[in-house]
Design a protein around this motif. Structure first.
Motif, PDB file in Angstrom:
ATOM      1  N   GLU A 159      54.845  32.378  39.729  1.00  0.00           N
ATOM      2  CA  GLU A 159      53.465  32.776  39.423  1.00  0.00           C
ATOM      3  C   GLU A 159      53.280  34.282  39.675  1.00  0.00           C
ATOM      4  O   GLU A 159      52.610  34.976  38.905  1.00  0.00           O
ATOM      5  N   VAL A 163      51.879  37.153  37.053  1.00  0.00           N
ATOM      6  CA  VAL A 163      50.766  38.070  37.311  1.00  0.00           C
ATOM      7  C   VAL A 163      51.230  39.519  37.137  1.00  0.00           C
ATOM      8  O   VAL A 163      50.559  40.329  36.487  1.00  0.00           O
ATOM      9  N   ASN A 195      42.371  38.424  34.401  1.00  0.00           N
ATOM     10  CA  ASN A 195      41.621  37.256  34.887  1.00  0.00           C
ATOM     11  C   ASN A 195      42.517  36.077  35.239  1.00  0.00           C
ATOM     12  O   ASN A 195      42.231  34.939  34.863  1.00  0.00           O
ATOM     13  N   HIS A 196      43.586  36.342  35.961  1.00  0.00           N
ATOM     14  CA  HIS A 196      44.497  35.270  36.362  1.00  0.00           C
ATOM     15  C   HIS A 196      43.893  34.447  37.501  1.00  0.00           C
ATOM     16  O   HIS A 196      43.442  35.002  38.508  1.00  0.00           O
ATOM     17  N   LYS A 197      43.890  33.147  37.340  1.00  0.00           N
ATOM     18  CA  LYS A 197      43.518  32.235  38.431  1.00  0.00           C
ATOM     19  C   LYS A 197      44.557  31.127  38.467  1.00  0.00           C
ATOM     20  O   LYS A 197      44.633  30.325  37.543  1.00  0.00           O
ATOM     21  N   GLU A 199      47.638  28.802  41.197  1.00  0.00           N
ATOM     22  CA  GLU A 199      47.834  28.092  42.459  1.00  0.00           C
ATOM     23  C   GLU A 199      47.828  29.042  43.664  1.00  0.00           C
ATOM     24  O   GLU A 199      47.197  28.783  44.666  1.00  0.00           O
ATOM     25  N   SER A 202      44.685  34.765  42.638  1.00  0.00           N
ATOM     26  CA  SER A 202      43.573  35.090  41.742  1.00  0.00           C
ATOM     27  C   SER A 202      43.542  36.604  41.633  1.00  0.00           C
ATOM     28  O   SER A 202      43.301  37.288  42.628  1.00  0.00           O
ATOM     29  N   ARG A 204      42.136  39.717  39.057  1.00  0.00           N
ATOM     30  CA  ARG A 204      41.376  40.028  37.862  1.00  0.00           C
ATOM     31  C   ARG A 204      42.048  41.062  36.971  1.00  0.00           C
ATOM     32  O   ARG A 204      42.166  40.894  35.788  1.00  0.00           O
TER      33      ARG A 204
ATOM     34  N   LEU B 140      38.611  41.604  43.964  1.00  0.00           N
ATOM     35  CA  LEU B 140      38.954  40.656  42.897  1.00  0.00           C
ATOM     36  C   LEU B 140      40.414  40.744  42.480  1.00  0.00           C
ATOM     37  O   LEU B 140      40.938  39.833  41.845  1.00  0.00           O
ATOM     38  N   ASN B 141      41.071  41.837  42.832  1.00  0.00           N
ATOM     39  CA  ASN B 141      42.494  41.985  42.512  1.00  0.00           C
ATOM     40  C   ASN B 141      43.404  41.442  43.610  1.00  0.00           C
ATOM     41  O   ASN B 141      44.628  41.457  43.461  1.00  0.00           O
ATOM     42  N   GLY B 143      42.621  38.333  45.355  1.00  0.00           N
ATOM     43  CA  GLY B 143      42.372  36.924  45.656  1.00  0.00           C
ATOM     44  C   GLY B 143      41.052  36.623  46.327  1.00  0.00           C
ATOM     45  O   GLY B 143      40.819  35.481  46.743  1.00  0.00           O
ATOM     46  N   GLU B 145      36.762  36.526  46.347  1.00  0.00           N
ATOM     47  CA  GLU B 145      35.613  36.401  45.441  1.00  0.00           C
ATOM     48  C   GLU B 145      34.688  37.601  45.589  1.00  0.00           C
ATOM     49  O   GLU B 145      34.001  37.997  44.672  1.00  0.00           O
TER      50      GLU B 145
END
Lengths: 443, 443
Positions: A159, A163, A195-197, A199, A202, A204, B140-141, B143, B145
């Motif tokens: 993963e 990314v 905008n990767h989300k 396992e 996350s 952006r 946001l880059n 992980g 919120e």
């Protein structure tokens, strides 16, 4: 097979020698591994010899050895890869610069950005050796009580790779306009927000740097486990192999190429470069004597430390002159552990003998004259045991000088190694295509 | 006061100009911020002028602006600090190299190691600008919120600093022996295992690199909030200040020195260097005309983007020719937001006027002849408004050339800036003592 195939040569330069006796060899620079002037000089010599790449392994902890072994390690103080390779980028012009970076203890945004930056600074010479970091002590430096298990590390690695490569494609190659008149730096329609989300991550995006010169820096991997081979067949462009014999090398080469075929990958899109320890002499006997002298410089306390590290199990309490005990399956690098277990079984070695091999270097070695070494390298190439080698030097600067002054000219004479670079990027040297941007077609 | 005090000059080089119109100025290199050859040339010129340091700010995201503003930013593609400064370390010999690194989105082991490595590669020229990363898009880059709140970021920063400096002290300065005869690289009794366990971090150590040449790279900070000032008074060796007037500068200088006195810190152990935007002309009117022309190159879409970023609030929906609405307290850099609010109030500016100021540079500026600029700088020095400046150039290369060819010689003529370096490390340039190792006395 393709008769035009040529060798690709990387130089394994962190540590500058894998051999724990290297720094004690007569005429060697004891601090070769931690002296920037020496390292710059080595990089320039390797570039003059037209090596494909300068390759840095890495560790995210002091090696997990007891103090009596650790105090004998010339690698306990080392440069960090991004800083060293960036400094070398400024001092060199053509040679590739491959940095190891961990997918277990770093962030994809940082890694994507640093490699993109190194690739721009160096004019397209960066490569990323993806590792999942086997050393359990590393976890303790990053807030964990213990190491993540092997397969979970590889899932995270896959993963992480998605990314990072997605972030590298944040801008189309033609996104930047620098239109002074209109006051427009780039076309925002040619910027992609990832905008990767997933396992594990996350992220952006976009990355705050233009797409790398090479599109993507070259993807390198070393894992030889099932999970490692699967990831490599999917994603690697260079495999830093660990097979110690031509038979093993051919089997590994065939296995990876079968996996690639099953995935529909062009076999030319991946180069397999096993590690090779090269000791050059005027005669084979002279080379063997050099190696024996070098091995004699490995202190038992140092060798047993290396052995414990490779086994991920402490055998120092057992009789040095007896056999290895049963070693439990662990969470460490499986290829390294298996290599030692195979060697112990095949040659019926005692712990003391294994310790000296572990401290010396127990993997593939070419020990001979420039001619015999070139013979062996050519055989690996023509019989599809590899596409070249990641050369390990027995001591510095002598071992490096022997390679570039004696072996490389012999390989060039045979027409199996370049006499000059034909391109400017690491992809050019390796004959690898520049990846298309996943989100933008070239206009 | 100490009449021997001299100015210290840093160059604010990421971005190479803070001014959003800089890349459009006649004769400017549009891509000066992202062209390694240019940046190397700038570093060499600053070194020839005996600047203390080359200073890199940083962002961990593309600036949070709408596309119409973002597309006009010459900084949207930038080098990553460790890679750029390491490449410059190889090209320069004396100038300090200060990299910004975030305590919110990185790991202390990585940061300690990279700065130690840069310090060794550069012969003791590294500095760490500690930031907590105000840009909410950065979260946001990595992980998250949303951004961690301001005070929590500073608490984490303080612990991060403790871990990093503790890791730098992993080895005594005399730990490395390189005893070839005995086969001993270092004395394990001179290695310290940190074993840090705190609120935010658990880090065992030791660091896998020798203690930095400077003991610790120089600690730099910019925060002007209460939490920022507290942290700076405890830990900073350089403050990158933001006061826009001599009155404000003197108050800030006095406040920090009072806090240091209360903590028992020697006032000479900290240098306060406010940012200063320097525009040089043959006459004051000529310099003002240059600045006005530069400001005219700021597109409204760009200025409003800068303003929104500084306010951490989108005012683009309000009447451009009306006043600022009430701005809610946010989680962003308080010093930057307050500076804009103060300016709006003091000069009764409309949103349009503020946008142009935000895109242009709304902070301290010296706009005049080499003599008037030297007069102002000297006044700040003698009246204890600062110990020097972090100079921002209006455009490149012209603005930099004006500074080093015209202003620096005038400062040297007055005896308030060095004619040559007297030492080799950034600590030497700044007159800062080398910190003792917390765990080992020098033998």
């Amino acid at each position: 097979m393709d008769s035009s195939r040529q060798l690709h040569l990387g130089a394994f330069m962190r540590p500058v020698s894998i051999h724990t006796g290297a720094w004690r060899y007569p005429g060697a620079y004891p601090d070769a591994n931690f002296n920037f002037r020496h390292l710059r000089d080595f990089a320039l010599r390797l570039e003059a010899a037209k090596f494909d790449a300068f390759f840095m392994a890495d560790h995210l902890a002091v090696l997990n050895m007891p103090p009596d072994a650790l105090k004998r390690s010339h690698t306990v103080t080392s440069f960090e890869p991004f800083t060293l390779l960036s400094a070398l980028a400024g001092a060199t012009e053509k040679i590739g610069l491959v940095a190891t970076a961990s997918t277990t203890f770093d962030e994809p945004f940082h890694i994507a950005r640093r490699f993109a930056s190194l690739d721009h600074l160096s004019g397209g010479r960066a490569g990323w050796n993806i590792v999942t970091t086997a050393n359990p002590d590393a976890a303790l430096n990053f807030g964990y009580e213990s190491q993540m298990d092997h397969d979970a590390r590889y899932e995270r690695a896959r993963e992480f790779y998605d990314v990072v490569t997605g972030l590298w494609d944040s801008f189309a190659d033609d996104a930047f306009l620098w239109d002074v008149e209109q006051g427009i730096v780039f076309d925002p329609r040619r910027m992609h927000v990832l905008n990767h989300k997933g396992e594990s991550f996350s992220v952006r995006g976009p990355l705050n740097i233009a797409r790398p010169v090479q599109g993507w820096p070259v993807i390198v991997q070393a894992g030889a486990s099932e999970a490692g081979r699967r990831l490599a067949a999917q994603t690697a462009e260079v495999i830093f192999g660990a097979e110690a014999s031509l038979t093993g090398g051919k089997a590994f080469y065939a296995d990876i190429h079968q996996r690639m075929a099953a995935l529909g990958r062009d076999p030319r899109s991946l180069k397999i470069l096993p590690a090779a320890f090269v000791v050059v002499g005027d005669t084979v006997a002279d080379a063997q004597a050099k190696r024996a002298h070098l091995d004699s410089l490995v202190h038992y306390d140092s060798g047993i430390g290396s052995l414990n590290g490779m086994l991920d199990y402490d055998v120092s309490g057992y009789d040095p002159d007896g056999p290895l005990p049963d070693i439990p399956a662990t969470n460490t690098s499986k290829s390294q552990q298996q290599r030692i277990l195979d060697l112990a079984r095949a040659e019926h070695l005692t712990i003391r003998q294994l310790a000296q091999k572990a401290g010396s270097y127990a993997g593939l070695a070419f020990v001979g004259t420039p001619q015999t070494i070139a013979d062996e390298m050519e055989q690996w190439l023509t019989e599809e045991g590899s596409d070249g080698f990641n050369v390990m030097f027995p001591y510095l600067p002598g071992g490096l000088e022997d390679m570039v002054e004696q072996v490389v000219p012999e390989l060039q004479r045979r027409g199996i190694f370049r006499r000059d670079y034909t391109g400017t990027t690491l992809r050019d040297h390796l004959g690898l295509a520049r990846p298309e941007n996943a989100f933008f077609q070239q206009k």
